[in-house]
Design a protein around this motif. Sequence first.
Motif, PDB file in Angstrom:
ATOM      1  N   PHE A 147       0.833  -1.212   0.000  1.00  0.00           N
ATOM      2  CA  PHE A 147       0.000   0.000   0.000  1.00  0.00           C
ATOM      3  C   PHE A 147       0.868   1.263   0.000  1.00  0.00           C
ATOM      4  N   ALA A 148       1.932   1.244   0.801  1.00  0.00           N
ATOM      5  CA  ALA A 148       2.778   2.436   0.924  1.00  0.00           C
ATOM      6  C   ALA A 148       3.554   2.721  -0.356  1.00  0.00           C
ATOM      7  N   THR A 149       4.053   1.670  -1.002  1.00  0.00           N
ATOM      8  CA  THR A 149       4.931   1.896  -2.158  1.00  0.00           C
ATOM      9  C   THR A 149       4.186   1.921  -3.485  1.00  0.00           C
ATOM     10  N   SER A 150       3.219   1.016  -3.682  1.00  0.00           N
ATOM     11  CA  SER A 150       2.536   0.950  -4.978  1.00  0.00           C
ATOM     12  C   SER A 150       1.346   1.890  -5.078  1.00  0.00           C
ATOM     13  N   GLU A 151       0.631   2.075  -3.972  1.00  0.00           N
ATOM     14  CA  GLU A 151      -0.566   2.928  -4.012  1.00  0.00           C
ATOM     15  C   GLU A 151      -0.350   4.253  -3.283  1.00  0.00           C
ATOM     16  N   GLN A 152       0.822   4.422  -2.659  1.00  0.00           N
ATOM     17  CA  GLN A 152       1.146   5.642  -1.903  1.00  0.00           C
ATOM     18  C   GLN A 152       0.065   5.966  -0.871  1.00  0.00           C
ATOM     19  N   VAL A 153      -0.458   4.932  -0.229  1.00  0.00           N
ATOM     20  CA  VAL A 153      -1.447   5.124   0.838  1.00  0.00           C
ATOM     21  C   VAL A 153      -0.869   4.528   2.124  1.00  0.00           C
ATOM     22  N   PRO A 154      -0.428   5.383   3.064  1.00  0.00           N
ATOM     23  CA  PRO A 154       0.087   4.849   4.331  1.00  0.00           C
ATOM     24  C   PRO A 154      -1.003   4.026   5.025  1.00  0.00           C
ATOM     25  N   SER A 155      -0.674   2.789   5.357  1.00  0.00           N
ATOM     26  CA  SER A 155      -1.676   1.856   5.880  1.00  0.00           C
ATOM     27  C   SER A 155      -1.076   1.014   6.996  1.00  0.00           C
ATOM     28  N   SER A 156      -1.959   0.446   7.802  1.00  0.00           N
ATOM     29  CA  SER A 156      -1.545  -0.567   8.761  1.00  0.00           C
ATOM     30  C   SER A 156      -2.442  -1.778   8.558  1.00  0.00           C
ATOM     31  N   VAL A 157      -1.832  -2.945   8.330  1.00  0.00           N
ATOM     32  CA  VAL A 157      -2.586  -4.170   8.086  1.00  0.00           C
ATOM     33  C   VAL A 157      -2.297  -5.156   9.210  1.00  0.00           C
ATOM     34  N   GLY A 158      -3.347  -5.696   9.793  1.00  0.00           N
ATOM     35  CA  GLY A 158      -3.203  -6.743  10.806  1.00  0.00           C
ATOM     36  C   GLY A 158      -4.006  -7.957  10.371  1.00  0.00           C
ATOM     37  N   LEU A 159      -3.383  -9.128  10.358  1.00  0.00           N
ATOM     38  CA  LEU A 159      -4.054 -10.359   9.926  1.00  0.00           C
ATOM     39  C   LEU A 159      -3.717 -11.482  10.899  1.00  0.00           C
ATOM     40  N   GLY A 160      -4.680 -12.361  11.139  1.00  0.00           N
ATOM     41  CA  GLY A 160      -4.384 -13.462  12.054  1.00  0.00           C
ATOM     42  C   GLY A 160      -5.211 -14.694  11.784  1.00  0.00           C
ATOM     43  N   VAL A 161      -4.582 -15.852  11.958  1.00  0.00           N
ATOM     44  CA  VAL A 161      -5.274 -17.150  11.880  1.00  0.00           C
ATOM     45  C   VAL A 161      -4.781 -17.982  13.064  1.00  0.00           C
ATOM     46  N   LEU A 162      -5.719 -18.440  13.885  1.00  0.00           N
ATOM     47  CA  LEU A 162      -5.365 -19.260  15.043  1.00  0.00           C
ATOM     48  C   LEU A 162      -5.939 -20.651  14.837  1.00  0.00           C
ATOM     49  N   MET A 163      -5.088 -21.660  15.054  1.00  0.00           N
ATOM     50  CA  MET A 163      -5.513 -23.044  14.793  1.00  0.00           C
ATOM     51  C   MET A 163      -5.872 -23.766  16.095  1.00  0.00           C
ATOM     52  N   GLU A 164      -6.791 -24.715  15.973  1.00  0.00           N
ATOM     53  CA  GLU A 164      -7.095 -25.630  17.082  1.00  0.00           C
ATOM     54  C   GLU A 164      -6.059 -26.753  17.099  1.00  0.00           C
TER      55      GLU A 164
END
Length: 291
Positions: A147-164
């Motif tokens: 996002f910051a380099t290709s779209e020039q939009v400062p962003s924060s991305v958080g992603l998570g996957v928790l397994m059983e």
Amino acid sequence: MADYIVRSTAANTQIRAFAASTTELVEQARRHHNTSPVATAALGRLLTGGVMMGSMMKNPTDVLTLQVQCGGPIGGLTVTADSQGSVKGYVNNPDVMLPAKNGKLDVGGALGPGFLNVIKDMGLKEPYSGQTILQTGEIAEDLTYYFATSEQVPSSVGLGVLMEKDNTVRCAGGFIVQVMPFIEDEVLDRLEKNIQNIQSVTAMLDNGHTPEEMLEQVLEGLNVEVVDTLPAQFSCNCSKERIEKAIISIGKKDIQSMIDDGEDIEVKCHFCNTAYNYTVDELKELLKKSR
């Protein structure tokens, strides 16, 4: 609870934010592809990022593709999403196994060095395409960098996957927060402090946080306004007819070769692993339709 995406603004539209719960769709992907835990985590993160990025697009016919080309044992990943909350995807090596790293699934180790390609087909002559180098292979940081380099939009991305413990998906989800060019310094400072202080996405999800509650934490004190919500789902549009078109496109010579083998063939959809069977007689019909 059914998966969904929340779209919102904060600080009088100086910030736009998205959050999603994706537990069901990531579990569905795991079942379709029989992925190992680390492959489930990698694909689940990319599906979650993809479904939120898809919801940023305007038109019903717009299609977003996220493609990871990498040197690690997972061999690469592909995710496709539309603007309506539907997403599908696959990993090249669903069986990849790696030891845990710092007590967590080693997604970065599974991906290794590589590139992230983002392709947006918005019905124009040429699709928009951007490519960035993978920063960590953990996917959230890689999307932040994109996002910051290709779209020039400062962003924060958080992603998570928790397994059983039985390797099914316990919870999955994430957020994307983007700041507008006219953001005030004090708003940006507050946002940065919030992001430093929040729990991990998996901790928030495991504590029962909804997408709205995740955004309340990330955007605490910044006057969050929910714009809308939309359902999110793993959905593949493959069909026997679509697969037929693909077979016809390979040409007479190859179809004739399959007929000469005298065996029924099975073709599997990359995205959902559904198997389609064609008899020799059906192949002969397809041969007539090919050029």
